[in-house]
Design an enzyme around this catalytic site. Structure first.
Site, PDB file in Angstrom:
ATOM      1  N   GLU A 277     100.151   5.993  43.219  1.00 38.15           N
ATOM      2  CA  GLU A 277      98.684   6.054  43.204  1.00 38.15           C
ATOM      3  C   GLU A 277      98.234   7.386  42.613  1.00 38.15           C
ATOM      4  O   GLU A 277      98.681   8.443  43.067  1.00 38.15           O
ATOM      5  CB  GLU A 277      98.154   5.915  44.630  1.00 38.15           C
ATOM      6  CG  GLU A 277      96.676   6.235  44.786  1.00 38.15           C
ATOM      7  CD  GLU A 277      96.280   6.489  46.224  1.00 38.15           C
ATOM      8  OE1 GLU A 277      95.268   7.190  46.435  1.00 38.15           O
ATOM      9  OE2 GLU A 277      96.972   6.018  47.149  1.00 38.15           O
TER      10      GLU A 277
ATOM     11  N   LYS B 262      94.193   0.761  54.498  1.00 38.47           N
ATOM     12  CA  LYS B 262      94.647   2.148  54.540  1.00 38.47           C
ATOM     13  C   LYS B 262      93.994   2.833  55.738  1.00 38.47           C
ATOM     14  O   LYS B 262      92.820   3.188  55.700  1.00 38.47           O
ATOM     15  CB  LYS B 262      94.250   2.873  53.246  1.00 38.47           C
ATOM     16  CG  LYS B 262      94.644   4.344  53.213  1.00 38.47           C
ATOM     17  CD  LYS B 262      94.170   5.014  51.939  1.00 38.47           C
ATOM     18  CE  LYS B 262      92.839   5.689  52.129  1.00 38.47           C
ATOM     19  NZ  LYS B 262      92.475   6.570  50.982  1.00 38.47           N
TER      20      LYS B 262
END
Length: 215
Positions: free
Chosen positions: A42, A131
């Site tokens: 990411e 998340k």
């Protein structure tokens, strides 16, 4: 609302968060992470010229690693991410428009949540996974308690203040998806150092979860 792409069957549910990565170091750093065994990368959008880094990494490793962006706040950035070849969208919040745009591109989505209310809202919006941030504040027991009210197939990820040293206590509560940031990467860090940190994280994850995944 339709659901984003299903959470993929990764070799390891480990996401390397490369906040601050520069385009000129994108390929060496990504190469070290892939060689160590990471399955997802990411690049937060508050990094320098992030779409250049994402495009370079996606071209080099996109067939084998889930590559995408973090800190995605606007639908227009979802389109740019798609154009760069990114398949993973991570956000600090729940924005139904952002998730819907990502869904239209068949991306894997992971919005940030902290409470049961936010977690259920993200599930309703069609998120692929959640998340939980900052996970270090909730702790393994907090994530386990919230998970109890979520649909049983919900993918729960611990992000924020987590390193490979924390894997055993999260594993005890059934959490095996982790986003690792400063424990493996900080701007300016030597690639050899990143590689060693990544290898330690992979070894620690395998120690806790490899048997479960293979089974």
């Amino acid at each position: 609302m339709s659901r984003s792409a299903k959470w993929p069957e990764l070799t390891r549910d480990l996401i390397a968060i490369l906040r601050g990565l520069r385009p000129d170091e994108a390929l060496p750093v990504a190469g070290a992470l892939v060689a160590a065994g990471f399955s997802a990368i990411e690049i937060p959008l508050n990094s320098p010229d992030p779409f250049r880094s994402i495009e370079a990494i996606a071209r080099a490793h996109g067939d084998n690693v889930l590559v995408g962006a973090g800190t995605v706040l606007a639908p227009a950035d979802v389109d740019r991410l798609n154009d760069a070849g990114g398949r993973l969208l991570v956000a600090p919040n729940i924005d139904p428009e952002v998730i819907a745009r990502a869904t239209s591109h068949a991306m894997v989505t992971m919005p940030g949540v902290f409470s049961p209310t936010e977690a259920l809202a993200a599930v309703a919006a069609g998120a692929s996974g959640l998340k939980f941030f900052p996970a270090s504040v909730l702790g393994p027991s907090g994530l386990k308690a919230i998970s109890a009210v979520l649909p049983p197939d919900t993918v729960v990820g611990a992000v924020g203040g987590v390193s490979e040293l924390d894997f055993p206590k999260y594993a005890a509560d059934g959490i095996r998806v982790f986003g690792l940031g400063s424990s493996i990467y900080r701007p300016g860090m030597a690639v050899d150092d990143i590689a060693q940190r990544a290898k330690r994280a992979v070894s620690a994850w395998d120690l806790e979860f490899a048997g479960i995944v293979e089974a």
